[in-house]
Scaffold this active site. Structure first.
Site, PDB file in Angstrom:
ATOM      1  N   LYS A  35       0.838  -1.203   0.000  1.00 17.47           N
ATOM      2  CA  LYS A  35       0.000   0.000   0.000  1.00 17.47           C
ATOM      3  C   LYS A  35       0.872   1.251   0.000  1.00 17.47           C
ATOM      4  O   LYS A  35       1.865   1.327   0.724  1.00 17.47           O
ATOM      5  CB  LYS A  35      -0.911  -0.019   1.232  1.00 17.47           C
ATOM      6  CG  LYS A  35      -1.892   1.147   1.316  1.00 17.47           C
ATOM      7  CD  LYS A  35      -2.724   1.048   2.586  1.00 17.47           C
ATOM      8  CE  LYS A  35      -3.748   2.172   2.683  1.00 17.47           C
ATOM      9  NZ  LYS A  35      -4.529   2.093   3.938  1.00 17.47           N
TER      10      LYS A  35
ATOM     11  N   SER B 230      -9.253   1.826   3.427  1.00 21.90           N
ATOM     12  CA  SER B 230      -8.510   2.575   2.419  1.00 21.90           C
ATOM     13  C   SER B 230      -7.479   1.743   1.666  1.00 21.90           C
ATOM     14  O   SER B 230      -6.827   2.244   0.752  1.00 21.90           O
ATOM     15  CB  SER B 230      -7.803   3.763   3.080  1.00 21.90           C
ATOM     16  OG  SER B 230      -6.886   3.324   4.076  1.00 21.90           O
TER      17      SER B 230
ATOM     18  N   SER C 272      -9.300  -0.347   7.643  1.00 27.34           N
ATOM     19  CA  SER C 272      -8.805  -0.163   6.285  1.00 27.34           C
ATOM     20  C   SER C 272      -8.080  -1.362   5.695  1.00 27.34           C
ATOM     21  O   SER C 272      -7.812  -1.387   4.499  1.00 27.34           O
ATOM     22  CB  SER C 272      -7.883   1.061   6.225  1.00 27.34           C
ATOM     23  OG  SER C 272      -8.630   2.245   6.353  1.00 27.34           O
TER      24      SER C 272
END
Length: 642
Positions: free
Chosen positions: A212, A295, A319
């Protein structure tokens, strides 16, 4: 019942033998009155398109409107109404960590990743070949046999994940922000040579992984989902030598894993859909009319489509677990402080941690045990020392207790609740678990405290004049509103954190080995209501954001480990597209990540043995091993003919 009692006694004896002492462990204090009274949801308007752009400009220019919008959330008044809240001490950082007194001089203090060999992998459940995901064990076996090499895998993957090739960009590239082909090729070539020499570093050697874009990797930029690179003070990392790699990713790399790129995310991690008008929005692989969840949505997409078996996520309010749930994958939010992301500062919040997403529990365990190698340069991580690695049979000796707070679980939508009940029945009738009805006080108020805390902490960084203007309209609004949170409200949120941590400590003392289970989200996915327009210009829907975190927030506010396992599928809105995945979440005691992983293996057994129709793969799943193998054989054949 006698077996349950015996399991509990064995577990308590094991804990006594380990004699682990804890720093900052909450004083157990059970709250008897756990009356669940939902707070009426805030009536925030859903704003999208040009209205959002104009509204953001007005809101960010007028502080009185920002204050009005914050007051409209009722966070402050909700916390102020809690009896006795001001008499509690605040907990600003929920890390519960082992005391140095727990360890002898012989306790390992390695700064290298723990070896994880093929022999350490748990036996995989019997799976229908048409729905099976490739595992790290499959990659390892292919490399050892010589029928495939890490270099061949990387050469196949690069065109799939490289978004810079705009003329021939793959449909999967939107899930990635940046790919350094030179770095990936070099790492794959080194791994290929190790296999040829019979010196592979372990089961992760040569395995492609994705990270990420919220943590730093040497040679990469870090956008945090924005339109700007924030690595090295905004200078970027594309020239190859700038910056340092975050510890958890460095451990993967030292174990031989090959980073093929950094993944897309919701801007600054401040929502749960992964709608990103800056960098594009990856659609859910199971149904393109739905979001991947956020996210860490790019990581969820990359694992769900089979591009990589493991990806890094970051979790401040769900997330990692929410995209894992929406994309039918496994996702772990570790105990707070357990995983070091040093020297990255993007997760310097009291709610956020980094953890793995994986296609199965075997891969998640392998990724976890390497990435949580204690960091000698980070005070909290270092104290966890070498994590205990249970043998495959150790899970059978632990207490099998599931805690269910019925009033809380009842908040789930009916289709989700139906799947939860089916999973619970399988755990109790087929897997030997007992259900304990538990109560937790002030759950709605706790969610308000979490939302207030993370919004305030993120705003403390992103409301700066050199940062806020870079954000997309939805992010600018949230940051502006968060900057108006009064100190007294923030302090009360941390006081409520103390009360809840004390109550959970009392529950875990009363029920050793307890895993509190809920659906991961109360809703079945998140529909892209505004279609393409929402993807181009963004959307602000605070009501949906709060709703999606109904169950996930607690692990973040209190620092507990939480794990998503796929639970099933439901029909989509309007019947358009494929079925939508739903997740089951377990939450355990501080530092009991290993025990939670054992529960996850049982959850995987339910997924394959108890779920009607079994596990599914999305229609666009990529057969990396098969296709890379074909490409490699064609290349070898061409060379021999030449």
């Amino acid at each position: 019942m006698a077996a349950d009692k015996q399991n509990g006694e064995q577990h308590q004896q094991q804990e006594q033998e380990e004699d682990v002492k804890w720093i900052n462990y909450p004083t157990p204090e059970l709250v008897e009155d756990v009356n669940f009274t939902p707070i009426p949801p805030p009536k925030n308007p859903v704003i999208r398109g040009y209205a959002l752009q104009i509204g953001a400009s007005v809101i960010c220019a007028l502080p009185p409107i920002q204050t009005f919008l914050y007051n409209n959330t009722s966070f402050g008044s909700t916390l102020a109404s809690i009896p006795g809240i001001d008499a509690l001490p605040p907990t600003f950082y929920p890390a519960v960590i082992p005391s140095p007194a727990s360890f002898s001089s012989s306790t390992p203090t390695t700064s290298s990743p723990l070896p994880f060999a093929a022999a350490d992998l748990r036996p995989a459940p019997a799976v229908d070949p048409t729905t099976r995901y490739w595992s790290v064990g499959d990659y390892h076996a292919a490399y050892v046999s010589g029928c495939l090499t890490p270099s061949a895998v990387v050469e196949f993957l690069l065109p799939q994940v490289d978004r810079s090739a705009s003329a021939h960009r793959s449909t999967h590239a939107v899930a990635f922000v940046q790919t350094r082909a030179d770095l990936a090729r070099a790492a794959a070539a080194a791994s290929t040579e190790r296999f040829r020499a019979g010196k592979a570093r372990g089961v992760l050697d040569g395995v492609p992984v994705a990270v990420k874009d919220q943590v730093d990797i040497r040679g990469y930029g870090t956008t945090m989902g924005t339109a700007r690179d924030w690595c090295n003070g905004g200078k970027g990392g594309e020239k190859g030598d700038e910056g340092e790699t975050s510890w958890c990713v460095r451990m993967w790399e030292e174990a031989g894993a090959v980073v093929v790129g950094k993944t897309n995310m919701h801007e600054i991690g401040l929502d749960t859909t992964n709608n990103n008008p800056n960098l594009g929005t990856p659609r859910n692989p199971f149904n393109p009319n739905y979001y991947t969840g956020g996210s860490s949505g790019g990581s969820g997409y990359a694992v769900a489509t089979g591009l990589v078996p493991i990806a890094l996520g970051c979790d401040g309010g769900g997330s990692t677990r929410i995209p894992a749930a929406y994309c039918s994958q496994f996702g772990l939010k570790p105990t707070h402080g357990r995983v070091s992301i040093s020297p990255s500062v993007s997760l310097a919040y009291s709610t956020s941690v980094s953890g793995p997403l994986a296609a199965n529990m075997t891969d998640l365990e392998a990724a976890w045990r390497v990435m949580c190698t204690p960091d000698p340069g980070e005070a909290v991580s270092e104290l966890f020392r070498a994590p205990r690695r249970p043998s495959p049979s150790a899970g059978e000796a632990r207490p099998k207790l599931l805690g269910v707070f019925r009033d809380w679980v009842d908040r789930a939508d009916p289709p989700v609740r139906k799947l939860f009940d089916a999973a619970l029945a399988h755990f109790t009738t087929r897997l030997g678990y007992a259900v304990v009805d538990v109560g937790i006080p002030l759950v709605p108020e706790g969610q308000a405290a979490h939302a207030l805390t993370i919004l305030s902490e993120v705003s403390s960084v992103w409301a700066a004049p050199d940062r806020a203007p870079v954000l997309a309209p939805a992010g600018r609004v949230l940051v502006a509103v968060g900057a108006r949170i009064p100190a007294r409200d923030f302090a009360r949120a941390q006081k409520l954190r103390t009360r809840l941590m004390r109550h959970l400590a009392a529950l875990f003392a009363r029920h050793p080995g307890l895993v509190i289970v809920t659906p991961t989200t109360p809703n079945a996915g998140c529909h892209i209501a505004g279609g393409e327009a929402d993807l181009r210009r963004g959307v602000s829907n605070g009501n949906a954001s709060v709703r999606s975190m109904e169950f996930t927030w607690m692990a973040n506010l209190l620092g507990l480990p939480g794990l998503n396992v796929p639970m099933g599928y439901v029909e989509p809105v309007g019947g358009e597209g494929g079925e939508v995945p739903v997740g089951l979440m377990g939450m355990s005691e501080w530092g009991k990540d290993d025990e939670l992983i054992e529960w996850g293996f049982d959850g995987e057994r339910f997924l394959h043995d108890g779920l009607e129709g079994g596990r599914k793969r999305p229609e666009g799943w990529v057969d990396v091993l098969g296709l890379a193998g074909e490409k490699m054989r064609e290349s070898v054949s061409g060379e021999s003919q030449g």
